[in-house]
Design an enzyme around this catalytic site. Structure first.
Site, PDB file in Angstrom:
ATOM      1  N   GLU A   1      99.219  21.393  36.134  1.00  0.00           N
ATOM      2  CA  GLU A   1      98.304  20.964  37.190  1.00  0.00           C
ATOM      3  C   GLU A   1      98.657  21.586  38.541  1.00  0.00           C
ATOM      4  O   GLU A   1      97.766  22.007  39.279  1.00  0.00           O
ATOM      5  CB  GLU A   1      98.285  19.440  37.302  1.00  0.00           C
ATOM      6  CG  GLU A   1      97.268  18.942  38.293  1.00  0.00           C
ATOM      7  CD  GLU A   1      96.966  17.472  38.134  1.00  0.00           C
ATOM      8  OE1 GLU A   1      97.061  16.755  39.142  1.00  0.00           O
ATOM      9  OE2 GLU A   1      96.625  17.039  37.017  1.00  0.00           O
TER      10      GLU A   1
ATOM     11  N   ARG B   1      89.770  18.076  38.206  1.00  0.00           N
ATOM     12  CA  ARG B   1      90.737  18.905  38.938  1.00  0.00           C
ATOM     13  C   ARG B   1      90.204  20.310  39.236  1.00  0.00           C
ATOM     14  O   ARG B   1      90.938  21.287  39.193  1.00  0.00           O
ATOM     15  CB  ARG B   1      92.066  18.983  38.173  1.00  0.00           C
ATOM     16  CG  ARG B   1      92.708  17.635  37.899  1.00  0.00           C
ATOM     17  CD  ARG B   1      93.019  16.870  39.181  1.00  0.00           C
ATOM     18  NE  ARG B   1      93.555  15.550  38.887  1.00  0.00           N
ATOM     19  CZ  ARG B   1      92.845  14.431  38.863  1.00  0.00           C
ATOM     20  NH1 ARG B   1      91.532  14.465  39.129  1.00  0.00           N
ATOM     21  NH2 ARG B   1      93.389  13.266  38.593  1.00  0.00           N
TER      22      ARG B   1
ATOM     23  N   SER C   1     101.500  14.604  39.247  1.00  0.00           N
ATOM     24  CA  SER C   1     101.324  14.805  37.808  1.00  0.00           C
ATOM     25  C   SER C   1     101.496  16.286  37.489  1.00  0.00           C
ATOM     26  O   SER C   1     100.849  17.135  38.087  1.00  0.00           O
ATOM     27  CB  SER C   1      99.931  14.340  37.370  1.00  0.00           C
ATOM     28  OG  SER C   1      99.789  12.951  37.569  1.00  0.00           O
TER      29      SER C   1
END
Length: 312
Positions: A296, A176, A226
């Site tokens: 996130e 990420r 998420s």
């Protein structure tokens, strides 16, 4: 001329649309967020260069937005200019097994295009509701695959309008993360290398993964995907479920009863609701398991600033 009149003049010259005081909730998958100062639909590289120049000369803050799928926008909105790379900046060009996709092309559209050409490599990304620019920015992935597996290079524009080609080796891709999250360069387009495959096998795999996503994830409710990054050695959803937090809520923000890794908007959730709930989840998981969860989604605007009231 006042501030937005100058911007309006540039947009007219570039034949691109602009909206003022546009609610960000209309442009994020979470359906949360107050108004931005101006929302510009970028249609060409030259348009982007000219508007960046205006922002630089007038000291306007700006942010780039794709499909808004990994975004939590503040209730007070964003005072600057949103540069939207969407359908007006979404061409796909093919050269054998290589695709050049403008940053605003969605992963779903690219995946369907790849399927039609019997090209394999996009199957795991097909269900992610983001643009290819945003996906590379955060090295998005699912079901064991990620953007790093198929990217070759990216065409980028620096804040001063210079265009460069960035090879994969210089992207610093990790879980990420990418170099673009630190250096301010705007992704204009992404070159992907896929492989020739069987249409039937590609479609079967894509349908299978999309079916798993529909069965396991709360796609019927707004979310940012998420909510927490995967901690080393474990899974956020497992830890949250283990702590009995499924269904926990603050206002209309709720830990999904279907998948503990998602915080969903069950009605009129605010950014404040989501962050308060996430703080509670993080604190509980840390106390009970010792794992420190990290958000996130990218938070834009000032979440500590109160939302403006109608008529204020």
């Amino acid at each position: 001329m006042n501030d937005w009149q100058e911007l309006a003049a540039v947009c007219r010259t570039c034949n691109c649309s602009v909206q003022y005081a546009e609610p960000l909730r209309n442009h994020t998958t979470f359906r949360i967020g107050g108004a931005c100062g101006a929302f510009v639909n970028i249609n060409t590289e030259e348009t982007l260069r000219r508007i960046l120049g205006l922002c630089r000369d007038r000291n306007y803050p700006y942010l780039v937005l794709g499909n808004g799928s990994n975004i939590l926008a503040a209730d007070s909105g964003y005072a600057g200019v949103i540069l939207h790379l969407g359908k007006d900046f979404s061409r796909i060009q093919q050269d054998g097994d290589t695709l050049y996709c403008e940053a605003g092309a969605t992963l779903g559209r690219i995946s369907r295009y790849a399927l039609e050409q019997s090209l394999t490599g996009m199957e795991c990304l097909a269900g992610i509701p983001g643009t290819v620019g945003g996906a590379l920015y955060m090295n998005a992935g699912a079901y064991g695959g990620e953007m790093a597996d198929i990217v070759v290079s990216a065409r980028c524009m620096s804040p001063d309008g210079m265009i460069t080609e960035v090879p994969k080796a210089e992207m610093e891709l990790g879980y990420r993360k990418s170099v673009f999250r630190q250096d301010g360069r705007i992704i204009l387009g992404v070159t992907l290398r896929l492989q020739k495959g069987s249409y039937g096998e590609i479609k079967a795999e894509m349908d299978s993964l999309l079916g798993k996503r529909r069965a396991k994830q709360p796609l019927e409710l707004p979310s940012a995907g998420s909510t927490f990054q995967r901690p080393v050695g474990n899974y956020a959803s497992f830890l949250i479920d283990q702590c009995g937090l499924k269904g926990a809520s603050v206002g209309d923000a709720q830990v999904s009863k279907k998948h503990a890794g998602f915080v969903v908007n069950t009605g009129k959730a605010t950014c404040h609701d989501v962050l308060e709930l996430c703080d509670y989840v993080k604190q509980t998981v840390l106390e009970k398991t010792g794992y420190q969860l990290e958000l996130e989604p990218v938070v834009i605007g000032d979440p500590g600033k109160p939302a403006e009231q109608p008529g204020s």
